[in-house]
Design a protein around this motif. Structure first.
Motif, PDB file in Angstrom:
ATOM      1  N   ARG A 105      12.569  12.768  -8.914  1.00 54.99           N
ATOM      2  CA  ARG A 105      13.310  11.527  -8.670  1.00 54.99           C
ATOM      3  C   ARG A 105      14.045  11.582  -7.329  1.00 54.99           C
ATOM      4  NH1 ARG A 105      17.440  10.451 -13.046  1.00 54.99           N
ATOM      5  NH2 ARG A 105      17.681   8.538 -11.809  1.00 54.99           N
ATOM      6  N   ARG A 106      14.574  12.735  -7.016  1.00 53.29           N
ATOM      7  CA  ARG A 106      15.387  12.872  -5.808  1.00 53.29           C
ATOM      8  C   ARG A 106      14.547  12.924  -4.541  1.00 53.29           C
ATOM      9  NH1 ARG A 106      17.651  17.020  -7.396  1.00 53.29           N
ATOM     10  NH2 ARG A 106      16.716  18.643  -6.100  1.00 53.29           N
ATOM     11  N   LYS A 107      13.360  13.503  -4.618  1.00 53.73           N
ATOM     12  CA  LYS A 107      12.594  13.803  -3.406  1.00 53.73           C
ATOM     13  C   LYS A 107      11.353  12.937  -3.190  1.00 53.73           C
ATOM     14  CE  LYS A 107      13.948  18.705  -3.071  1.00 53.73           C
ATOM     15  NZ  LYS A 107      14.449  18.665  -1.677  1.00 53.73           N
ATOM     16  N   ALA A 108      10.723  12.460  -4.264  1.00 55.80           N
ATOM     17  CA  ALA A 108       9.412  11.820  -4.121  1.00 55.80           C
ATOM     18  C   ALA A 108       9.522  10.429  -3.504  1.00 55.80           C
ATOM     19  CB  ALA A 108       8.717  11.732  -5.473  1.00 55.80           C
ATOM     20  N   VAL A 109       8.663  10.163  -2.542  1.00 53.64           N
ATOM     21  CA  VAL A 109       8.574   8.853  -1.900  1.00 53.64           C
ATOM     22  C   VAL A 109       7.783   7.923  -2.829  1.00 53.64           C
ATOM     23  CG1 VAL A 109       7.680   7.602   0.097  1.00 53.64           C
ATOM     24  CG2 VAL A 109       8.678   9.888   0.386  1.00 53.64           C
ATOM     25  N   PRO A 110       8.317   6.758  -3.180  1.00 56.87           N
ATOM     26  CA  PRO A 110       7.624   5.885  -4.139  1.00 56.87           C
ATOM     27  C   PRO A 110       6.180   5.563  -3.751  1.00 56.87           C
ATOM     28  CG  PRO A 110       9.875   5.139  -3.856  1.00 56.87           C
ATOM     29  CD  PRO A 110       9.664   6.235  -2.856  1.00 56.87           C
ATOM     30  N   GLN A 111       5.900   5.370  -2.469  1.00 59.42           N
ATOM     31  CA  GLN A 111       4.528   5.067  -2.059  1.00 59.42           C
ATOM     32  C   GLN A 111       3.591   6.226  -2.381  1.00 59.42           C
ATOM     33  OE1 GLN A 111       7.275   4.636  -0.293  1.00 59.42           O
ATOM     34  NE2 GLN A 111       7.220   2.726   0.885  1.00 59.42           N
ATOM     35  N   ALA A 112       4.092   7.456  -2.235  1.00 56.66           N
ATOM     36  CA  ALA A 112       3.282   8.627  -2.563  1.00 56.66           C
ATOM     37  C   ALA A 112       3.082   8.735  -4.068  1.00 56.66           C
ATOM     38  CB  ALA A 112       3.944   9.888  -2.017  1.00 56.66           C
ATOM     39  N   VAL A 113       4.107   8.386  -4.837  1.00 57.24           N
ATOM     40  CA  VAL A 113       3.996   8.372  -6.290  1.00 57.24           C
ATOM     41  C   VAL A 113       2.930   7.371  -6.729  1.00 57.24           C
ATOM     42  CG1 VAL A 113       5.183   7.712  -8.420  1.00 57.24           C
ATOM     43  CG2 VAL A 113       6.338   9.169  -6.741  1.00 57.24           C
ATOM     44  N   GLU A 114       2.961   6.177  -6.173  1.00 54.71           N
ATOM     45  CA  GLU A 114       1.970   5.173  -6.554  1.00 54.71           C
ATOM     46  C   GLU A 114       0.557   5.635  -6.217  1.00 54.71           C
ATOM     47  OE1 GLU A 114       0.669   0.536  -5.723  1.00 54.71           O
ATOM     48  OE2 GLU A 114       2.739   1.166  -5.310  1.00 54.71           O
ATOM     49  N   ALA A 115       0.380   6.202  -5.039  1.00 55.53           N
ATOM     50  CA  ALA A 115      -0.947   6.681  -4.640  1.00 55.53           C
ATOM     51  C   ALA A 115      -1.449   7.756  -5.596  1.00 55.53           C
ATOM     52  CB  ALA A 115      -0.909   7.210  -3.215  1.00 55.53           C
ATOM     53  N   GLU A 116      -0.565   8.657  -5.994  1.00 57.29           N
ATOM     54  CA  GLU A 116      -0.950   9.738  -6.903  1.00 57.29           C
ATOM     55  C   GLU A 116      -1.286   9.214  -8.294  1.00 57.29           C
ATOM     56  OE1 GLU A 116      -1.887  13.255  -8.689  1.00 57.29           O
ATOM     57  OE2 GLU A 116      -1.759  12.799  -6.554  1.00 57.29           O
ATOM     58  N   LEU A 117      -0.466   8.350  -8.827  1.00 58.81           N
ATOM     59  CA  LEU A 117      -0.727   7.826 -10.166  1.00 58.81           C
ATOM     60  C   LEU A 117      -2.000   6.989 -10.195  1.00 58.81           C
ATOM     61  CD1 LEU A 117       2.864   6.897 -11.398  1.00 58.81           C
ATOM     62  CD2 LEU A 117       1.623   9.062 -11.590  1.00 58.81           C
ATOM     63  N   ARG A 118      -2.213   6.233  -9.146  1.00 58.15           N
ATOM     64  CA  ARG A 118      -3.445   5.449  -9.037  1.00 58.15           C
ATOM     65  C   ARG A 118      -4.664   6.371  -8.992  1.00 58.15           C
ATOM     66  NH1 ARG A 118      -3.972   0.258  -7.593  1.00 58.15           N
ATOM     67  NH2 ARG A 118      -1.823   0.155  -6.843  1.00 58.15           N
ATOM     68  N   ALA A 119      -4.562   7.471  -8.246  1.00 56.95           N
ATOM     69  CA  ALA A 119      -5.666   8.432  -8.154  1.00 56.95           C
ATOM     70  C   ALA A 119      -5.966   9.054  -9.509  1.00 56.95           C
ATOM     71  CB  ALA A 119      -5.332   9.514  -7.133  1.00 56.95           C
ATOM     72  N   GLN A 120      -4.934   9.316 -10.297  1.00 55.12           N
ATOM     73  CA  GLN A 120      -5.150   9.886 -11.623  1.00 55.12           C
ATOM     74  C   GLN A 120      -5.896   8.921 -12.538  1.00 55.12           C
ATOM     75  OE1 GLN A 120      -1.470  11.517 -13.191  1.00 55.12           O
ATOM     76  NE2 GLN A 120      -0.986  12.534 -11.253  1.00 55.12           N
ATOM     77  N   ILE A 121      -5.525   7.658 -12.499  1.00 60.02           N
ATOM     78  CA  ILE A 121      -6.231   6.668 -13.322  1.00 60.02           C
ATOM     79  C   ILE A 121      -7.675   6.515 -12.865  1.00 60.02           C
ATOM     80  CG2 ILE A 121      -6.272   4.263 -14.087  1.00 60.02           C
ATOM     81  CD1 ILE A 121      -3.203   4.223 -13.487  1.00 60.02           C
ATOM     82  N   ASP A 122      -7.871   6.387 -11.563  1.00 56.93           N
ATOM     83  CA  ASP A 122      -9.224   6.206 -11.024  1.00 56.93           C
ATOM     84  C   ASP A 122     -10.106   7.408 -11.348  1.00 56.93           C
ATOM     85  OD1 ASP A 122      -8.478   3.758  -9.981  1.00 56.93           O
ATOM     86  OD2 ASP A 122      -8.171   4.517  -7.940  1.00 56.93           O
ATOM     87  N   THR A 123      -9.547   8.606 -11.263  1.00 56.85           N
ATOM     88  CA  THR A 123     -10.319   9.818 -11.559  1.00 56.85           C
ATOM     89  C   THR A 123     -10.718   9.864 -13.027  1.00 56.85           C
ATOM     90  OG1 THR A 123      -9.237  11.037  -9.777  1.00 56.85           O
ATOM     91  CG2 THR A 123     -10.279  12.345 -11.509  1.00 56.85           C
ATOM     92  N   ALA A 124      -9.818   9.451 -13.909  1.00 56.16           N
ATOM     93  CA  ALA A 124     -10.153   9.416 -15.331  1.00 56.16           C
ATOM     94  C   ALA A 124     -11.325   8.475 -15.586  1.00 56.16           C
ATOM     95  CB  ALA A 124      -8.932   8.983 -16.147  1.00 56.16           C
TER      96      ALA A 124
END
Length: 206
Positions: A105-124
């Motif tokens: 929560r303290r360090k992660a950039v929201p845009q990077a979080v969105e990109a990562e979560l999107r990649a996880q869904i797409d990979t599944a």
């Protein structure tokens, strides 16, 4: 029955699928016995592909994506799919996801979080999983900094998201230290506006 006369529904759910072989075996066995209603897989984890193969071979499995922003084990670790730079704030000095939600929560950039979560869904999806829902490993995606992303992805992919009516009703909330009920309710309101069903409670067992 509740006061309005409608029945309550209980979902018996196994998360952390894909974290290890044992989690996969347990999910498949319990699903086969009709004991487990659904599960959610951690795409960045080492045993994800084993679960993906099983899910592709058995499309009747109810399997969602356990959106993962943390790697909490001391010596058994996983990295984000997107290979972000350190400036993205998703990883420690070794490139692994942070072990605790507070640091994310303290360090992660929201845009990077969105990109990562999107990649996880797409990979599944690419691995052959017929994704049925989204939920949040350690509750990280439910935190105020990222909940709008969580709901946005649910809407975009037309997938239900796990969210409870109150923070206190979400029993894995020990990872969300410092999150206020007021902040949590902003996410609930956003989910309601998006047409999502909201759970009365999520009860964690071990």
């Amino acid at each position: 029955m509740n006061a309005a006369g409608s029945s309550k529904r209980i979902v018996l759910h196994e998360d952390d699928v894909g974290m290890c072989h044992g989690a996969n075996s347990a999910f498949l066995e319990l699903s086969g016995l009709g004991v487990c209603s659904s599960g959610a897989v951690m795409v960045p984890c080492p045993w994800f592909l084993e679960m993906a193969e099983s899910a592709a071979a058995n499309p009747g499995l109810d399997l969602g994506v356990h959106l993962t922003l943390n790697s909490e084990k001391q010596h058994y670790k996983w990295r984000p799919l997107t290979a972000p730079s350190r400036a993205a704030g998703l990883t420690d000095e070794f490139g692994f996801l942070w072990p605790d939600v507070a640091t994310t929560r303290r360090k992660a950039v929201p845009q990077a979080v969105e990109a990562e979560l999107r990649a996880q869904i797409d990979t599944a999806y690419r691995a052959g999983i017929d994704v049925t829902h989204l939920d949040a490993h350690m509750g990280a995606a439910l935190s105020p900094e990222f909940c709008n992303i969580y709901i946005k992805l649910g809407l975009e992919y037309q997938l239900p998201v796990l969210l409870t009516k109150t923070l206190s009703a979400y029993s894995p909330n020990d990872n969300l230290v410092g999150v206020t009920e007021e902040a949590f309710q902003r996410g609930v309101a956003l989910a309601r506006a998006g047409g999502f069903a909201i759970f009365d409670a999520a009860i964690q067992t071990t």
